[in-house]
Scaffold this active site. Structure first.
Site: not given
Ligand code: XMP
Length: 512
Positions: A54, A81-82, A168, A170, A226, A368
Site C-alpha cells: 500500500g 511490502c506494507y 513484491h 506478485e 461483459d 477480463k
C-alpha cells in the site's frame, strides 16, 4: 465451495495482481477491504490471509490497519511490502521511517530453509517498492532472506505460520515470484487448487439463486463481452426471472440488433426486450458536435429509456451489471490517470442510484480474460467472447461533428466492409480494434467521366493489450487497397479512404 485465500487490500496498485497470481494457481482469491473483520474472514472459511502492499507509511496518522484478531484466526498470514511493516508494528517488532524509497530491482539472498522458499534459487532478482524498513523482528520471527539494504527482507514465524516479504512476489520482475506465492498457498495454507471455471460457475449460480430468491432481475444487454457473459450466467441461474433490455440507440453497427435478438432471444431463449429508440437518440443528438456532450446525451437518454422499460416490466428488485474487477479498481478516480477517465464513460453512471434497485454484479471478482473463459464455458460463441471492444456511445463518436441518419448509413456500410475483410484475412481477432470513422469533410474525386465531391472515411486499426496504449496495425498493403476499393465502389457517398497511422499516446484510439 472452493477454498479461498483472502487478500486484504491496503491500496497497492498490485493488489489485483496478487489476486491474479492466486487464480493462476487455481486458488480462489477474494480481495477484501483492509478493515474486513476477523469474523467475516472466519465466516468465509479462508485458508490464509495476504496483507497487500500500500502507499501509506505505517507512521501516517490514518495508516490503514487490519483487525488485530486476524492474527488469532489460526490461519497463515503473508504480509507483502506494507504488509510486512504491519507485521512489524502490530506483532512487537520495530519499523523505521526512511526518507529514501527503495524502488526497483534488487537482489535477494535466501538465508534459511523456509517452506516459503522451497524450490527457489538461493539468489533471485526481486522488485522493491517501499519507504519504511523493518529494523527489529516481531516476536517469534526469524529472518529468512536479506538484501543489500535490509537484513529482514523476508521473515517468518514458523510456529504461527506468519510470513513477511519486503519485496513484491506478485510482480513480473520478481524471479520465481509465482513459485513463492504457490508455496504459500499450497505448502503453507494447505490449499489443493480446486478453483476452476466449472467450480466458479457452480458456486456463482448457487450464490445468484440465493441472493435473488424469487425476485426479478433486469440487465442492460449491450452485446459486449461483459454484459453478455453476465446475462448468460444469470439466466443459467434463474431463467425467466431475468429480463434483458437491449437499447437500439440508432448508433449500432450493421446487423448488430438482429444478431443480439437471434443469439439471446431465439437461441438462448432469454427474456429480451429490444427498445427501438433510434428516433429519440438522434433527435436529442441533432446538431451536437462536441464529443463529451454527445456522450452525456447518450448516457442520459439511455437511463431514460431503460427506466421506462423497467416500469413497463413491473416489479423488479435487482439491476444486474456486467461490472468486472478492473472496472472497480479503475473507477477509483486518480488525478491524471487516463484509465479513470475512460471508465467514466464506460458504465452508465447514476443508473443504480436513480433506480433504487439492488445491484447484482456476478463478474465483479473476475479479470477480463477470466470473463472470456467463463463465457466460453457457458457456451457463448467466439464472436461474442472475442469480440472487439465497441464504445458505449457507439457510432456517435465515430461520426465527427453532427450526426445524421444518412451519415450513419454511410459509416455503417463502410465499417461492415472493413470488418468483413478483417475477418476474411483472419485478422479480426488479432488486432485490438478495427473500425471506420466518418470525417466531416468532402473532397474531390473522379468516377467514370464525372467529377465527384464526396465524403472521406478513415480506417482505424490498432493493436493494443489494454487500450491504455496502442499502435496502428501494420497491415498488408494489398489488403488495405482492397478495403479502400471496396468502400469507394460499394458505399454511395464515399470517394476517398485514408488510413490513421497515429499511436496512442499522443492520439487516442477513437477519434472523439
Ligand atoms: P480511447 O479513444 O480513449 O479509447 O483511446 C480507449 C478504449 O475505450 C473505448 N472507449 C469507450 N468505451 N465508452 C465506452 O464504453 C466511451 O465513451 C468510450 N470512449 C472510448 C475505445 O473504443 C477503446 O477501446
Amino acid at each position: 465451495m472452493a477454498e479461498v485465500v483472502a487478500v486484504l487490500d491496503f491500496g497497492s496498485q498490485y493488489t489485483q495482481v496478487i489476486a491474479r497470481r492466486l487464480r493462476e494457481c487455481e486458488v480462489y482469491s477474494k480481495v477484501l477491504p483492509f478493515s474486513t473483520s476477523a469474523e467475516v474472514l472466519k465466516a468465509e472459511g479462508v485458508k490464509g490471509v495476504i496483507l497487500s502492499g500500500g502507499p501509506s507509511s505505517v507512521f501516517a496518522e490514518n495508516a490503514p490497519k487490519p483487525d488485530s484478531e486476524i492474527f488469532n484466526l489460526g490461519v497463515p498470514v503473508l504480509g507483502i511490502c506494507y504488509g510486512i511493516q504491519l507485521l512489524g508494528t502490530l506483532l512487537g517488532g520495530k519499523v523505521e521511517h526512511s526518507n529514501e524509497r527503495e524502488y526497483g530491482k534488487g537482489t535477494l539472498e535466501i538465508t534459511s530453509d523456509s517452506p516459503l522458499f522451497e524450490g527457489i534459487k538461493k539468489t533471485i532478482q526481486v522488485w522493491n517498492s517501499h519507504g519504511d524498513k523493518l529494523t527489529e523482528l516481531p516476536t517469534g520471527f526469524s529472518p529468512i532472506a536479506m538484501t543489500e539494504n535490509s537484513k529482514f527482507a523476508a521473515i517468518e514465524n514458523s510456529e504461527r505460520k506468519f510470513f513477511g516479504l519486503q519485496f513484491h512476489p506478485e510482480v513480473f520482475h520478481t524471479e520465481q515470484g509465482t513459485d513463492i506465492i504457490r508455496n504459500f498457498v499450497f505448502s503453507i495454507c494447505g490449499c489443493s487448487g480446486d478453483w476452476t471455471m466449472e467450480s466458479y460457475i457452480e458456486s456463482s449460480i448457487a450464490a445468484i439463486r440465493e441472493t435473488v430468491g424469487d425476485k426479478r432481475v433486469i440487465l442492460g444487454l449491450s452485446g459486449g463481452v461483459d454484459s453478455s457473459v453476465a446475462a448468460k450466467l444469470i439466466h443459467d441461474a434463474i431463467g425467466p426471472q431475468l429480463t434483458c433490455v437491449f437499447v437500439d440507440n440508432g448508433l449500432l453497427r450493421k446487423n448488430e440488433r438482429e444478431a443480439v435478438k437471434k443469439l439471446y432471444g431465439d437461441h438462448f431463449q432469454i427474456n429480451l426486450v429490444v427498445c427501438d429508440s433510434e428516433e429519440l437518440f438522434l433527435t436529442r443528438l441533432e446538431g451536437v458536435t462536441d464529443p463529451e456532450k454527445k456522450r452525456k446525451i447518450i448516457g442520459n437518454t439511455f437511463i431514460d429509456v431503460f427506466e421506462s422499460e423497467v416500469e413497463k416490466i413491473g416489479e423488479v428488485e435487482f439491476l444486474a451489471q456486467g461490472t468486472i474487477y478492473p472496472d472497480i479498481i479503475e473507477s477509483v478516480p486518480i488525478d491524471g490517470n487516463p484509465a479513470s477517465l475512460i471508465k467514466s464513460h464506460h458504465n452508465v453512471g447514476g443508473l443504480p442510484e436513480r433506480m433504487k434497485l439492488k445491484i447484482l454484479e456476478p463478474l465483479n471478482q473476475l479479470f477480463k480474460d477470466e470473463v472470456r473463459l467463463l463465457g466460453k464455458s457457458l457456451g457463448l460463441p467466439d464472436s461474442v467472447v472475442w469480440r472487439q471492444p465497441f464504445p458505449g456511445p457507439g457510432l456517435a463518436v465515430r461520426v465527427l461533428g453532427a450526426i445524421t441518419k444518412d451519415i450513419l448509413i454511410v459509416l455503417r456500410e463502410a465499417d461492415a466492409i472493413l470488418l468483413e475483410e478483417m475477418k476474411k484475412a483472419d485478422l479480426y481477432y488479432k488486432v485490438w480494434q478495427s473500425f471506420a470513422v466518418f470525417l466531416p469533410v468532402r473532397t474531390v474525386g473522379v468516377m467514370g467521366d464525372e467529377r465527384t465531391y464526396d465524403n472521406v472515411i478513415a480506417l482505424r486499426i490498432v493493436e493494443s493489450v489494454d487500450a491504455m496504449t496502442a499502435d496502428w496495425a501494420r497491415l498488408d498493403h494489398e489488403l488495405l487497397g482492397k478495403i479502400s476499393n471496396r468502400i469507394i465502389n460499394e458505399v454511395k457517398g464515399v470517394n476517398r479512404v485514408v488510413l490513421d497511422i497515429s499511436s496512442k499516446p499522443p492520439s487516442t484510439i477513437e477519434w472523439e
